[in-house]
Design a protein around this motif. Structure first.
Motif, PDB file in Angstrom:
ATOM      1  N   MET A 629       0.823  -1.212   0.000  1.00  0.00           N
ATOM      2  CA  MET A 629       0.000   0.000   0.000  1.00  0.00           C
ATOM      3  C   MET A 629       0.857   1.262   0.000  1.00  0.00           C
ATOM      4  O   MET A 629       0.567   2.227  -0.717  1.00  0.00           O
ATOM      5  CB  MET A 629      -0.927  -0.002   1.219  1.00  0.00           C
ATOM      6  N   THR A 630       1.918   1.265   0.806  1.00  0.00           N
ATOM      7  CA  THR A 630       2.774   2.446   0.869  1.00  0.00           C
ATOM      8  C   THR A 630       3.521   2.653  -0.435  1.00  0.00           C
ATOM      9  O   THR A 630       3.718   3.792  -0.882  1.00  0.00           O
ATOM     10  CB  THR A 630       3.763   2.309   2.037  1.00  0.00           C
ATOM     11  N   TYR A 631       3.946   1.566  -1.070  1.00  0.00           N
ATOM     12  CA  TYR A 631       4.688   1.684  -2.335  1.00  0.00           C
ATOM     13  C   TYR A 631       3.794   2.260  -3.430  1.00  0.00           C
ATOM     14  O   TYR A 631       4.244   3.067  -4.249  1.00  0.00           O
ATOM     15  CB  TYR A 631       5.218   0.316  -2.748  1.00  0.00           C
ATOM     16  N   GLN A 635       1.871   7.289   0.346  1.00  0.00           N
ATOM     17  CA  GLN A 635       1.245   7.912   1.516  1.00  0.00           C
ATOM     18  C   GLN A 635       1.410   7.008   2.737  1.00  0.00           C
ATOM     19  O   GLN A 635       1.544   5.788   2.615  1.00  0.00           O
ATOM     20  CB  GLN A 635      -0.239   8.177   1.259  1.00  0.00           C
ATOM     21  N   PRO A 636       1.386   7.561   3.933  1.00  0.00           N
ATOM     22  CA  PRO A 636       1.660   6.763   5.135  1.00  0.00           C
ATOM     23  C   PRO A 636       0.450   5.977   5.616  1.00  0.00           C
ATOM     24  O   PRO A 636      -0.698   6.290   5.280  1.00  0.00           O
ATOM     25  CB  PRO A 636       2.064   7.825   6.164  1.00  0.00           C
ATOM     26  N   ILE A 637       0.727   4.967   6.410  1.00  0.00           N
ATOM     27  CA  ILE A 637      -0.315   4.230   7.137  1.00  0.00           C
ATOM     28  C   ILE A 637      -0.467   4.907   8.493  1.00  0.00           C
ATOM     29  O   ILE A 637       0.445   4.900   9.318  1.00  0.00           O
ATOM     30  CB  ILE A 637       0.060   2.750   7.290  1.00  0.00           C
ATOM     31  N   ILE A 638      -1.624   5.497   8.732  1.00  0.00           N
ATOM     32  CA  ILE A 638      -1.833   6.299   9.939  1.00  0.00           C
ATOM     33  C   ILE A 638      -2.129   5.409  11.140  1.00  0.00           C
ATOM     34  O   ILE A 638      -1.553   5.580  12.215  1.00  0.00           O
ATOM     35  CB  ILE A 638      -2.969   7.308   9.706  1.00  0.00           C
ATOM     36  N   PHE A 639      -3.032   4.442  10.969  1.00  0.00           N
ATOM     37  CA  PHE A 639      -3.381   3.525  12.049  1.00  0.00           C
ATOM     38  C   PHE A 639      -3.549   2.124  11.477  1.00  0.00           C
ATOM     39  O   PHE A 639      -3.735   1.937  10.261  1.00  0.00           O
ATOM     40  CB  PHE A 639      -4.702   3.928  12.737  1.00  0.00           C
ATOM     41  N   VAL A 640      -3.516   1.134  12.385  1.00  0.00           N
ATOM     42  CA  VAL A 640      -3.902  -0.235  12.055  1.00  0.00           C
ATOM     43  C   VAL A 640      -4.899  -0.697  13.114  1.00  0.00           C
ATOM     44  O   VAL A 640      -4.749  -0.398  14.303  1.00  0.00           O
ATOM     45  CB  VAL A 640      -2.691  -1.195  11.995  1.00  0.00           C
ATOM     46  N   GLY A 641      -5.936  -1.398  12.662  1.00  0.00           N
ATOM     47  CA  GLY A 641      -6.925  -1.947  13.580  1.00  0.00           C
ATOM     48  C   GLY A 641      -6.588  -3.386  13.917  1.00  0.00           C
ATOM     49  O   GLY A 641      -6.269  -4.181  13.030  1.00  0.00           O
ATOM     50  N   LEU A 652       1.942   2.379  13.559  1.00  0.00           N
ATOM     51  CA  LEU A 652       3.014   1.567  12.983  1.00  0.00           C
ATOM     52  C   LEU A 652       4.337   2.303  13.089  1.00  0.00           C
ATOM     53  O   LEU A 652       4.413   3.504  12.833  1.00  0.00           O
ATOM     54  CB  LEU A 652       2.730   1.246  11.514  1.00  0.00           C
ATOM     55  N   ARG A 653       5.367   1.569  13.447  1.00  0.00           N
ATOM     56  CA  ARG A 653       6.735   2.058  13.392  1.00  0.00           C
ATOM     57  C   ARG A 653       7.459   1.334  12.271  1.00  0.00           C
ATOM     58  O   ARG A 653       7.339   0.120  12.130  1.00  0.00           O
ATOM     59  CB  ARG A 653       7.459   1.833  14.723  1.00  0.00           C
ATOM     60  N   VAL A 654       8.222   2.096  11.490  1.00  0.00           N
ATOM     61  CA  VAL A 654       8.869   1.521  10.311  1.00  0.00           C
ATOM     62  C   VAL A 654       9.795   0.384  10.709  1.00  0.00           C
ATOM     63  O   VAL A 654       9.831  -0.673  10.055  1.00  0.00           O
ATOM     64  CB  VAL A 654       9.643   2.621   9.555  1.00  0.00           C
ATOM     65  N   ALA A 655      10.549   0.553  11.783  1.00  0.00           N
ATOM     66  CA  ALA A 655      11.502  -0.483  12.193  1.00  0.00           C
ATOM     67  C   ALA A 655      10.801  -1.791  12.523  1.00  0.00           C
ATOM     68  O   ALA A 655      11.310  -2.878  12.208  1.00  0.00           O
ATOM     69  CB  ALA A 655      12.310   0.014  13.397  1.00  0.00           C
TER      70      ALA A 655
END
Length: 664
Positions: A629-631, A635-641, A652-655
């Motif tokens: 999705m990001t690729y 745009q960033p992923i703001i939240f995950v449910g 989400l943290r990238v690491a």
């Protein structure tokens, strides 16, 4: 004709550049130049698989020399079909490296030494004042000669193609004595009117034989033996139509229901008094273990999603990068992904043939992590481009180099280029100064996506997060198609109003529902909701939309109309973590449809501003949907449910995502 050609270091230092047009000369130093846009939107984010980038009417192509960390870039007008650009880039790379290899090696080594602090102050000052004009003396003549030769060759090829027009030649064949080759009639003889009439009559006869339908319009014939009455042959006579009978009302009981009976059976507007509220189990609505934390400023922050892999060797090596960790690792302890890199051994310069089997295995590993195939191909191609030509020595060095290249590529892709602090954006708009004659509009967020991904449920989680931060929220029920959509939001609003904030017993005044029933225009309802929120001092409007498939053009136009009419501050795409290749198709078509239809309706072009990924708790370490999705959108992923309660929302943290993707 070219517009711009440049040779630069990967660190951003331009070694040589040439502009061919006044427009290119003016924009070469600005952020809007095609080369700067390429670096910002393609190279930094790791989107280097296509080796072609288009921006503002320009086509940009590039190539790398990885061992010397050089980038060769050529930009030209997209409308021009320049066939020699690839050949020019290859020749530039070969000639430049061959002519200035000693100087380039010394220059790159000095940059590395300066970055690690190994140079003295005098040496660092000397490295900062390189005289590239003197070092590359004579390169302009070489470049002009090379470019002129390729342009002349391309012009000659065009003349050859234009001048050579193939003509069809018919070889006369000798007459044949075979009577079967003699035509039955003269091809040039015209068909008379009688023959045409006979052909038409024969066609009517064949059609009539297929079902007797031709007899209705001419001839007045009846279907003999069919048992049906014959229809009149005149076109003016039409068969009589039976009037549909009205639906008979079913009677329940002897008497009609009274208003009190109807009110007792109406559960659409369920009212809960204080006694009923106490009977509800509020603990089922909030999971104490997943509650967020409050900062010193009193802000409520949701928890971070964490990937638990304590024994993961690859993640540990990537995080610390210590030589002791590399030395302690053995080929047998690297796991499945480590065995992929173990095929590269020995001190040598990496080539495409060396990397091909490794990149193929890497692609399979990414696809097992639920990364879309198209995205896995591009990521592996980008990693390969960054490794070709690099010199590595020993098994452990090669292993670490390839792993680190993949980790860096994933990190660049997942790192957001815009702020993910939604609360900061809301407070900035609410606190910005306005003229005294203008009334402040609330911050509006529109949730879009396909059917059944959990838009309404996760909208309520976001609403809970906003309420906990002291904001008044209005939920606009713009899903006027799905049965029960309004009632579902009404239940969420009822539950959220019963949950307190900072010790309060309830938050009834902090959340309301704005709905106008079913079958109405969603864009109109959203506009009315924003006006209602403005007049009643609401801070945020959450707009719930109906789910729709990405290929349904009428519904996508209706969604674009809602966006164009109301201009929401954020458009959040809600998608599932379970999807693989479908994520690319959904996001690509949603973003393209919103941009195309919103621009065509007279408003400004709007696309997806961020993503909310649902059902995250069902995929374990197969988190490749986040990468896909990001690729696709950048745009960033703001939240995950990740659950069924209002507190089951994570950041989400990238690491952590990179660690999960690289884990075995």
């Amino acid at each position: 004709m070219l517009d711009l050609c440049s040779i630069s270091h990967k660190g951003g230092l331009v070694l040589w550049s040439r502009s061919f047009t006044p427009a290119a000369s003016q924009s070469v130093a600005s952020s809007a130049s095609p080369v700067n846009s390429l670096i910002r939107e393609a190279l930094i984010e790791g989107r280097t698989a296509e080796n072609k980038y288009e921006k503002d009417g320009y086509s940009v192509k590039w190539t790398f020399v990885n061992d010397l960390e050089l980038i060769f870039v050529v930009a030209y007008q997209r409308i021009l079909q320049l066939t020699y650009v690839d050949e020019l880039l290859a020749a530039l790379k070969t000639l430049f490296v061959k002519l200035f290899q000693p100087f380039l090696a010394t220059f790159v080594a000095s940059l590395h030494a300066a970055s690690t602090g190994a140079l003295s102050s005098n040496a660092s000052q000397a490295a900062a004042t390189w005289n590239f004009a003197k070092a590359f003396d004579g390169w302009d003549n070489v470049f002009d000669k090379l470019l002129r030769g390729l342009e002349d060759k391309a012009a000659q090829d065009r003349k050859t193609r234009v001048g050579h027009v193939p003509r069809s030649t018919v070889d006369p064949s000798p007459p044949s004595d075979d009577p079967s080759t003699i035509p039955l009639h003269d091809s040039e003889a015209s068909v008379d009117e009688q023959q045409i009439a006979r052909n038409v009559q024969a066609l009517k006869t064949r059609l009539r034989g297929r079902g007797g339908r031709m007899g209705k319009r001419g001839g007045g014939r009846a279907d003999i033996g069919s048992g049906r009455d014959s229809h009149p042959g005149s076109d003016s006579d039409t068969p009589t139509k039976r009037k549909p009978k009205g639906k008979a009302q079913r009677k329940w009981g002897d008497e009609a229901p009274s208003e009190s009976d109807m009110a007792s059976l109406n559960f659409s507007y369920e009212k809960i008094d204080s006694s009923d509220a106490g009977s509800l189990d509020l603990s089922a609505l909030v999971d104490k273990g997943s509650l967020g934390t409050r900062t010193q400023d009193g802000l409520y922050e949701v928890k971070d999603w964490e990937f638990s892999a304590a024994d993961d060797v690859i993640s540990r090596v990537i995080q610390d990068g210590a030589p002791s960790a590399k030395a302690s690792a053995t080929p047998g302890s690297l796991g499945a992904l480590g065995s992929i890199f173990a095929r590269l051994t020995g001190s040598k310069v990496l080539t495409e043939d060396d990397l091909k089997p490794v990149l193929e295995a890497m692609k399979q590993h990414l696809m097992k992590k639920n990364v879309a195939k198209e995205i896995a191909d591009k990521v592996c191609e980008g990693v390969g481009d960054g490794l070709v030509g690099k010199k590595v020595g020993g098994f452990q060095t090669t292993n670490a180099a390839v792993r680190q290249a993949l980790s860096n590529s994933l990190t660049r892709i997942l790192t957001p280029k815009t702020s993910t602090d939604l609360l900061l954006s809301i407070r900035t708009k609410l606190s910005s100064p306005l003229p005294s004659t203008q009334q402040r509009l609330p911050y509006s967020i529109t949730f879009v996506g396909v059917n059944g991904v959990g838009k309404s449920t996760n909208l309520s989680k976001v609403c809970f997060w906003l309420i906990q931060n002291g904001l008044r929220v209005l939920i606009a029920a713009c899903d006027t198609f799905r049965s029960g959509a309004v009632e579902q939001l009404r239940v969420h609003v009822r539950n959220l109003s019963m949950l307190g904030v900072n010790g309060a017993t309830n938050s009834k005044s902090r959340v309301e529902l704005y709905e106008r029933g079913y079958g109405k225009d969603a864009a109109g309802i959203a506009k009315e909701a924003i006006t209602y929120a403005r007049d009643n001092d609401f801070d945020v409007v959450l707009i719930d939309t109906a789910g729709r498939m990405q290929d349904n053009e009428p519904l996508m136009r209706a969604l674009a109309k809602l966006v164009a009419v109301n201009s929401p501050d954020k458009i959040i795409f809600v998608g599932e973590a379970l999807v693989g290749n479908e994520a690319v198709d959904q996001l690509t078509k949603f973003d393209r449809a919103l941009r195309d239809f919103s621009a065509s309706s007279g408003g400004r072009e709007r696309g997806i501003d961020g993503m909310l990924v649902t059902k995250w708790d069902t995929v374990d370490d197969k988190v490749g949907a986040a990468l896909s999705m990001t690729y696709v959108t950048g745009q960033p992923i703001i939240f995950v449910g990740c659950g069924q309660t209002y507190t089951d929302l994570r950041q989400l943290r990238v690491a952590n995502v990179v660690q999960a993707i690289l884990s075995d």
